[in-house]
Design an enzyme around this catalytic site. Structure first.
Site, mmCIF file in Angstrom:
data_model
loop_
_atom_site.group_PDB
_atom_site.id
_atom_site.type_symbol
_atom_site.label_atom_id
_atom_site.label_comp_id
_atom_site.label_asym_id
_atom_site.label_seq_id
_atom_site.Cartn_x
_atom_site.Cartn_y
_atom_site.Cartn_z
ATOM 1 N N GLU A 40 0.828 -1.210 0.000
ATOM 2 C CA GLU A 40 0.000 0.000 0.000
ATOM 3 C C GLU A 40 0.861 1.259 0.000
ATOM 4 O O GLU A 40 0.544 2.243 -0.679
ATOM 5 C CB GLU A 40 -0.941 0.001 1.211
ATOM 6 N N GLN A 45 1.153 7.058 -5.056
ATOM 7 C CA GLN A 45 1.835 7.885 -6.056
ATOM 8 C C GLN A 45 2.703 7.071 -7.018
ATOM 9 O O GLN A 45 3.633 7.605 -7.631
ATOM 10 C CB GLN A 45 2.722 8.942 -5.367
ATOM 11 N N LEU A 83 12.082 5.339 -6.848
ATOM 12 C CA LEU A 83 10.632 5.262 -6.655
ATOM 13 C C LEU A 83 10.034 6.614 -6.286
ATOM 14 O O LEU A 83 8.852 6.860 -6.477
ATOM 15 C CB LEU A 83 10.309 4.227 -5.577
ATOM 16 N N TYR A 85 9.265 10.127 -3.700
ATOM 17 C CA TYR A 85 8.533 10.339 -2.451
ATOM 18 C C TYR A 85 9.215 9.573 -1.317
ATOM 19 O O TYR A 85 8.643 8.691 -0.675
ATOM 20 C CB TYR A 85 7.070 9.909 -2.588
ATOM 21 N N TYR A 123 -6.676 5.780 4.978
ATOM 22 C CA TYR A 123 -6.815 4.859 3.850
ATOM 23 C C TYR A 123 -5.967 3.604 4.031
ATOM 24 O O TYR A 123 -6.437 2.481 3.867
ATOM 25 C CB TYR A 123 -6.438 5.551 2.532
ATOM 26 N N ASP A 141 -9.960 5.679 -1.719
ATOM 27 C CA ASP A 141 -8.755 6.236 -2.329
ATOM 28 C C ASP A 141 -9.162 6.969 -3.600
ATOM 29 O O ASP A 141 -10.352 7.180 -3.866
ATOM 30 C CB ASP A 141 -7.726 5.141 -2.603
ATOM 31 N N CYS A 202 -17.654 3.792 -21.053
ATOM 32 C CA CYS A 202 -18.930 3.688 -20.341
ATOM 33 C C CYS A 202 -19.900 2.740 -21.045
ATOM 34 O O CYS A 202 -20.752 2.124 -20.394
ATOM 35 C CB CYS A 202 -19.563 5.067 -20.187
#
Length: 357
Positions: A40, A45, A83, A85, A123, A141, A202
């Site tokens: 998770e 991101q 990766l 962040y 979350y 989320d 849709c």
């Protein structure tokens, strides 16, 4: 409207769709809360295709929480390199140590305890308790915001306190109470594969007859958002310095800024794009490369654009050979060139070095 919610709950429509369409991903093959937690955090991101490779590498090196806790921060950041962040990696490391001390090395099962851990928000805590232990908490989320916003044509902005409460309540009302973990994964996957941000198909959506956004003819206007993130431009001048054909220099970033905990080349940050002639006139440059350093500048890559959250970096790299160390350079970490590969560095610098090879 209550009957409308009940229909989603009773028919478990998302679970039915999920069983036919789910992607086979490694973190879906486990109920281990530690591994679910790692997945998770990585997927925040990060696209699934990229996150999968990092998940496999990360969990191979740190398969258990105590192994992650015992590792050095530099090793954790090195595995995480590329990766982005990086606060996620630092928080993973700190939280692993916290689990060892506060919970005797056992991943906590209570939602409140998990939420109290560093770097874990609502979350992530919900995802862990619902998937690992099937606890009845609804996950919300970005994918879920989009699915619910379109299904119910929610005009309350999703990025407000009121909006988040409303979406959480909607998620709770349609959740299958007997299989909350499976339901949560199903809704998220539905948003990732079917109810995508742009140009959703849709016409082939199994829920089109119950989608208020589709009925109104403008499903892509949902979810409504109020705020637009402001971006900041920054200009970095990096110096890849070679001393005596054997050493280079690094700075350890430990201030509250991007890339905290990573290493970088000596840097001069300017307020705007600057050519070399103007850069040479700055006091920082003159201190870094005084005349007796005999600096030879052999190459550069100019204004490389690197996009971060709320920031856009424009980086220029200079390769420099010197014969004498300046006083300023003695404040940097001097390392053998062959050891550079062992240090965690930003993806921007890693790409520059790869292009140089």
């Amino acid at each position: 409207m209550n009957d409308r919610y009940k229909w989603f709950e009773e028919n478990a429509v998302f679970i039915v769709w999920y069983k036919k369409n789910l992607r086979k991903l490694p973190w879906r093959e486990t109920k281990d809360p530690y591994l679910i937690w790692i997945s998770e955090i990585i997927l925040q991101q990060t696209r699934v295709i990229q996150g999968k490779e990092y998940y496999l590498e990360f969990t191979k090196r740190f398969p258990k929480v105590h192994i992650l806790a015992e590792a050095s921060q530099e090793e954790v950041l090195k595995i995480w390199q590329g990766l982005g962040y990086y606060s996620r990696a630092r928080n993973l490391h700190e939280t692993a140590k916290e689990i060892m001390t506060r919970f005797s090395g056992q991943f906590p099962q209570k939602y409140e305890d998990i939420l109290s851990l560093k770097g874990i928000g609502h979350y992530t805590a919900v995802a862990i308790v619902s998937i690992a232990w099937n606890q009845p908490y609804p996950v919300v989320d970005g994918n879920v915001f989009r699915v619910l916003g379109r299904l119910f044509a929610v005009d309350t902005p999703a990025d407000t306190v009121k909006g988040k409460k409303l979406y959480t309540e909607l998620a709770r009302r349609i959740m299958n109470p007997e299989q909350p973990g499976l339901h949560n994964q199903a809704v998220m996957e539905f948003g990732a594969l079917q109810c995508i941000p742009k140009n959703p198909d849709c016409g082939r959506c199994p829920l089109k007859d119950r989608c208020m956004g589709y009925a109104g003819g403008k499903p892509q206007q949902f979810p409504v958002k109020l705020r637009k993130a402001k971006t900041r431009d920054r200009y970095f001048q990096f110096f890849y310095i070679i001393y005596n054909n054997a050493y280079t220099y690094l700075h350890h970033r430990n201030e509250k800024d991007i890339w905290n905990g990573l290493f970088e080349f000596p840097l001069i940050e300017t307020t705007h794009s600057t050519d070399f002639a103007k850069l040479k006139e700055t006091d920082e440059f003159k201190k870094l490369f005084p005349p007796d350093s005999h600096a030879v500048f052999t190459s550069d890559k100019s204004d490389i654009k690197h996009i971060l959250t709320h920031q856009v970096l424009y980086a220029t790299f200079y390769k420099v050979e010197i014969r004498t160390e300046s006083k300023v350079l003695k404040n940097y970490l001097r390392i053998p060139l062959q050891d550079l590969i062992n240090y965690p560095i930003p993806r921007l610098i890693h790409k520059y070095l790869s292009d140089m090879a």
